[in-house]
Design an enzyme around this catalytic site. Structure first.
Site, short mmCIF file in Angstrom:
data_model
loop_
_atom_site.label_atom_id
_atom_site.label_comp_id
_atom_site.label_asym_id
_atom_site.label_seq_id
_atom_site.Cartn_x
_atom_site.Cartn_y
_atom_site.Cartn_z
N SER A 99 32.94 64.71 30.29
CA SER A 99 33.39 64.05 31.53
C SER A 99 32.21 63.30 32.12
O SER A 99 31.05 63.67 31.91
CB SER A 99 33.85 65.15 32.49
N LYS B 20 30.18 70.60 30.97
CA LYS B 20 30.46 69.33 30.30
C LYS B 20 29.18 68.65 29.83
O LYS B 20 29.18 67.94 28.81
CB LYS B 20 31.24 68.39 31.24
N ILE C 232 41.67 60.38 34.45
CA ILE C 232 42.87 60.14 33.65
C ILE C 232 44.03 60.88 34.34
O ILE C 232 43.86 62.01 34.80
CB ILE C 232 42.69 60.68 32.21
N ASN D 29 39.33 70.15 23.34
CA ASN D 29 39.89 69.46 24.51
C ASN D 29 40.20 70.39 25.68
O ASN D 29 40.22 69.95 26.82
CB ASN D 29 41.17 68.73 24.07
N TYR E 129 31.37 73.04 36.42
CA TYR E 129 32.07 72.12 35.51
C TYR E 129 31.09 71.11 34.92
O TYR E 129 31.08 70.87 33.71
CB TYR E 129 33.19 71.42 36.28
N SER E 130 30.25 70.50 35.78
CA SER E 130 29.28 69.51 35.29
C SER E 130 28.32 70.12 34.28
O SER E 130 27.99 69.48 33.27
CB SER E 130 28.45 68.94 36.45
#
Ligand SMILES: NC(=O)c1ccc[n+]([C@@H]2O[C@H](COP(=O)([O-])OP(=O)(O)OC[C@H]3O[C@@H](n4cnc5c(N)ncnc54)[C@H](O)[C@@H]3O)[C@@H](O)[C@H]2O)c1
Length: 241
Positions: free
Chosen positions: A119, A136, A165, A57, A132-133
Site C-alpha cells: 500500500s 505493508k 481502491i 492479498n 498497517y504501514s
C-alpha cells in the site's frame, strides 16, 4: 485456489471462475493461524498438481495514532500483512526449489510468479496507521529479498502497492462492515472525509476500481513481466501520501 476468512465470498469467487470455464477450489480459514499457510500450499498442490502463481492479498486495517495503538493491535497488523505472506512463501519454498531444479535439468525454463500486495501507506507512511504501514512496508523488504533468493529458480517476485481502491476495506465508515479478528469485531472502512480528500489529492481525481487494481496484479502474473523482479508497482491513480 482461493483462501479467505469468509467461506461465502471465497465460494462465490470459485463459482464465477468455474462459470467462465476455469478450474477453482477454495480453502477458507484464517491465514494468520500458524498451520494455515502450509495447509494452503499442500492443498493447492494436491488439488492442481502444481503451484505457479502466489498472490499474497489478504489484509485489513486496524488503525490508530501510535499512543492509542495497543500491542495486540500492532501485532495483529504484522500477523496478517507480513507474517502470513512470509509463512506462505516459506511453505512454498520446497516445491518451488525442487520443481525448478527438475525443470532446469530437463532443459526447461518455467517462470513462476509471486505478487505481494502492499500500500502507499507502506511505501509513503500514513498518519494513524503505525501498524498497517509497518506491515505493508515489510512486504517490500520480503519481496526484494525473495526476488534475490528465488531468481535462480525463475521466480519473479514483485509488489503491487494500492492507493485507494473501491472495496469493502475502503467503503465509507459507518456502513457496519466488520472483520472478525480472533473473536474481536474490527470496523472496516474509511471516513467519508478521507475518501473525498483522497480524490482531490489524486492526479486522476478519483478512486480506483477493483478491475483496475486486478489489472496491475495480472501484469505481474503474466509473461509480460518475465524480466521484472523485486519491483513495486504503485497502482494509485498517481496518489502518494
Ligand atoms: N482497497 C484499497 O484501497 C487498498 C489500498 C492499499 C492496499 N490494499 C490491500 O489490498 C489487499 C486487498 O484488500 P481489499 O481492498 O480487496 O479489501 P477486502 O476487505 O475487500 O479484501 C481483503 C480480504 O482479506 C481477507 N482476510 C482478512 N484477514 C484474513 C485472514 N486472517 N485470513 C484470510 N483472509 C483474510 C478478508 O476476508 C477480505 O476478503 C489488502 O492486502 C489490502 O491491505 C487495499
Amino acid at each position: 485456489m482461493i483462501n479467505d476468512l469468509d467461506a461465502g465470498p471465497a465460494a462465490e469467487a470459485v463459482n464465477s471462475i468455474r462459470d467462465a470455464g476455469g478450474r477453482a477450489e477454495h480453502l477458507a480459514g484464517d491465514i494468520t493461524h500458524p498451520d494455515s499457510p502450509q495447509q494452503l500450499v499442500d492443498g493447492t498442490i494436491a488439488a492442481f498438481g502444481s503451484l505457479d502463481i502466489i498472490v499474497n492479498n489478504a489484509g485489513y486495517m486496524w488503525n490508530n495514532v501510535i499512543q492509542k495503538t495497543t500491542d495486540e493491535q500492532f501485532q495483529a497488523m504484522l500477523d496478517i500483512n507480513i507474517v502470513a505472506p512470509f509463512r506462505i512463501l516459506r511453505a512454498a519454498s520446497t516445491f518451488i526449489r525442487e520443481t525448478a531444479k527438475r525443470e532446469m535439468a530437463e532443459g526447461r525454463t518455467v517462470m513462476r510468479k509471486v505478487v505481494n500486495i502492499t500500500s502507499i501507506a507502506g511505501t509513503d507512511g500514513n498518519a494513524g496507521q503505525a501498524g498497517y504501514s509497518s506491515g505493508k512496508a515489510a512486504v517490500v523488504g520480503l519481496t526484494r529479498t525473495m526476488a534475490k533468493e528465488w531468481g535462480r529458480y525463475n521466480v519473479n517476485v514483485n509488489c503491487v502497492g494500492f492507493g485507494l481502491i473501491e472495496t469493502r476495506l475502503t467503503q465509507p465508515l459507518g456502513e457496519d462492515a466488520k472483520i472478525d479478528v480472533k473473536g474481536r469485531q474490527i470496523a472496516v472502512g474509511v471516513s467519508p472525509g478521507v475518501l473525498e480528500s483522497v480524490k482531490t489529492a489524486s492526479p486522476l481525481g478519483r478512486t480506483g476500481t477493483v478491475q483496475e487494481a486486478a489489472n496491475a496484479v495480472l501484469f505481474f502474473c503474466s509473461p509480460l513481466s518475465d524480466y521484472v523482479t523485486g519491483e513495486v508497482l504503485i497502482c494509485s491513480g498517481g496518489l502518494h501520501f
